[in-house]
Design an enzyme around this catalytic site. Structure first.
Site, PDB file in Angstrom:
ATOM      1  N   THR A 240       0.858  -1.198   0.000  1.00 53.32           N
ATOM      2  CA  THR A 240       0.000   0.000   0.000  1.00 53.32           C
ATOM      3  C   THR A 240       0.885   1.236   0.000  1.00 53.32           C
ATOM      4  O   THR A 240       1.924   1.282   0.658  1.00 53.32           O
ATOM      5  CB  THR A 240      -0.938   0.004   1.222  1.00 53.32           C
ATOM      6  OG1 THR A 240      -1.841  -1.098   1.087  1.00 53.32           O
ATOM      7  CG2 THR A 240      -1.760   1.290   1.317  1.00 53.32           C
TER       8      THR A 240
ATOM      9  N   PHE B 140       1.095   5.088   1.020  1.00 62.88           N
ATOM     10  CA  PHE B 140       0.518   6.084   1.920  1.00 62.88           C
ATOM     11  C   PHE B 140       1.079   7.451   1.539  1.00 62.88           C
ATOM     12  O   PHE B 140       2.222   7.543   1.070  1.00 62.88           O
ATOM     13  CB  PHE B 140       0.909   5.791   3.376  1.00 62.88           C
ATOM     14  CG  PHE B 140       0.398   4.457   3.866  1.00 62.88           C
ATOM     15  CD1 PHE B 140      -0.825   4.368   4.517  1.00 62.88           C
ATOM     16  CD2 PHE B 140       1.125   3.292   3.654  1.00 62.88           C
ATOM     17  CE1 PHE B 140      -1.315   3.141   4.964  1.00 62.88           C
ATOM     18  CE2 PHE B 140       0.649   2.059   4.087  1.00 62.88           C
ATOM     19  CZ  PHE B 140      -0.576   1.987   4.734  1.00 62.88           C
TER      20      PHE B 140
END
Ligand SMILES: O=C(O)C(=O)C[C@]1(C(=O)O)C=C[C@@H](O)C=C1
Length: 385
Positions: free
Chosen positions: A281, A283
């Site tokens: 992921t 961020f």
């Protein structure tokens, strides 16, 4: 088609000769573009003149033979686009203030950092990795609360996920980037190893329902389906872990990290249950004020386009003309205007690069709305995009 085509070398020799002639004409045409730029620099006139372009496309297009009209018109459009590019560059090098950018200093060590969820969520881990020296790290229930806290000055940086390598864009974060006047200042990629966790005493056979935030459930679809688990959404992986722990119910499980299981007193029933074992992921940290540094290597922009044939291709060609590499593009529907979209693009470079500035100058002059979401550095070695 001819039955006995001419040998390739001969045709290529003719192509080279024609290209040399075109080059001479091209150089003359660009010299004209420089003259036009000098005139427009003095008068403040716009570089893009749609009426003039339309006139050339129609009158010269009409003179091209039917079978080659589209090809000719495409070439003429490209010539005029690069003529404009040359004019924007020329004018911006003479008057850099034409691209109005109000830059704020970049703060690498924000004192107050906020994230959504609870401790031991992936956002909490990303916030700690991005800002290990933050004096005050707080958490709020929703993504919007993160944006609100930063915009209202209650936090200096807010950490949110924007993209996952398995399930794609986190749309809510992208929508909030447009709704709030905040900018991306930092970016960080983490490997995400989801686990199935439940109260002590539970087994893979006893659990019936898995709770987590939607993207985390999406990352583990194969596992959850194979084990016949009903899926229920929670606000966050750590929120799911806390809720399952508080319930004491041996039929409930949370999809969360090992750290969340440890913090909330759950047992890990299955490690790394992701469909894609490389699951990651990205961020971002959002702050007030646009900042830029020469060692930034990513720029994020958002723009809308007229509902016109070829408008997206033309906008992307502007990036290519300035030799700025596009690393990501996605769109979101525009509220209250069905089938119209807002486009988000990520590009390689820094707002300090003259080529990037010229490209942004061209886009902002030629598209009705262009917003710079941020210029930042991709920090993590796992971050390959
Ligand atoms: O005629 C102009 O005003 C120009 O700037 C030249 C030119 C061209 O290259 O033909 C380029 C940009 C305008 O949009 C229209 C035409």
């Amino acid at each position: 088609m001819q039955n006995n085509p001419r040998p390739l070398d001969e045709t290529r020799a003719e192509i080279t000769a024609i290209d040399q002639q075109i080059q001479q004409l091209f150089l003359r045409r660009m010299a004209c573009a420089e003259q036009v730029a000098a005139y427009k620099l003095k008068t403040g006139d716009a570089i893009l003149k749609p009426d003039r372009e339309q006139y050339l496309l129609e009158t010269l297009g009409a003179q091209a033979p039917d079978g080659l009209r589209q090809e000719y018109v495409s070439m003429l459009k490209s010539v005029m686009r690069v003529s404009r590019k040359h004019q924007y560059e020329t004018i911006l090098s003479c008057e850099p203030a034409r691209l109005e950018l109000t830059l704020a200093p970049r703060c690498d060590q924000p004192a107050r950092v906020v994230y959504q969820g609870l401790p031991a969520s992936y956002q909490a881990q990303a916030a700690a990795a991005m800002f290990p020296d933050a004096k005050e790290v707080s958490h709020v229930p929703t993504f919007e609360d993160v944006f609100r806290a930063v915009s209202e000055g209650r936090a200096d940086a807010g950490v949110v996920p924007v993209e996952n390598s398995t399930v794609g864009t986190i749309h809510e974060a992208c929508d909030l980037l447009v709704q709030y006047d905040l900018h991306i200042s930092h970016s960080h990629v983490d490997h995400i190893y989801n686990c199935l966790c439940a109260c002590p005493g539970a087994t893979l056979q006893s659990v019936r329902t898995a709770y987590s935030i939607k993207p985390a459930l999406g990352q583990c679809q194969n596992f959850l389906k194979e084990h016949g688990l009903e899926q229920q959404e929670a606000a966050n992986t750590a929120v799911a872990a806390q809720m399952v722990a508080a319930s004491g119910d041996l039929t409930l499980a949370a999809v969360c990290s090992e750290q969340a299981a440890a913090l909330y007193g759950l047992t890990v029933l299955a490690h790394n249950i992701n469909d894609d074992k490389t699951n990651q992921t990205r961020f971002i940290a959002v702050s007030r004020g646009l900042s830029a540094r020469s060692d930034d290597n990513r720029i994020s922009l958002v723009f809308t386009l007229p509902h016109k044939n070829g408008s997206l291709a033309a906008a992307l060609s502007v990036c290519a003309d300035h030799e700025i590499n596009l690393t990501e593009i996605h769109s979101r529907p525009l509220p209250e205007t069905p089938w119209n979209y807002r486009f988000y693009i990520d590009l390689e470079g820094s707002l300090c690069d003259p080529a990037v500035r010229a490209m942004i100058y061209q886009l902002s002059e030629e598209l009705s709305t262009v917003r710079i979401l941020g210029s930042y550095r991709i920090s993590d070695s796992t971050e390959t995009r």
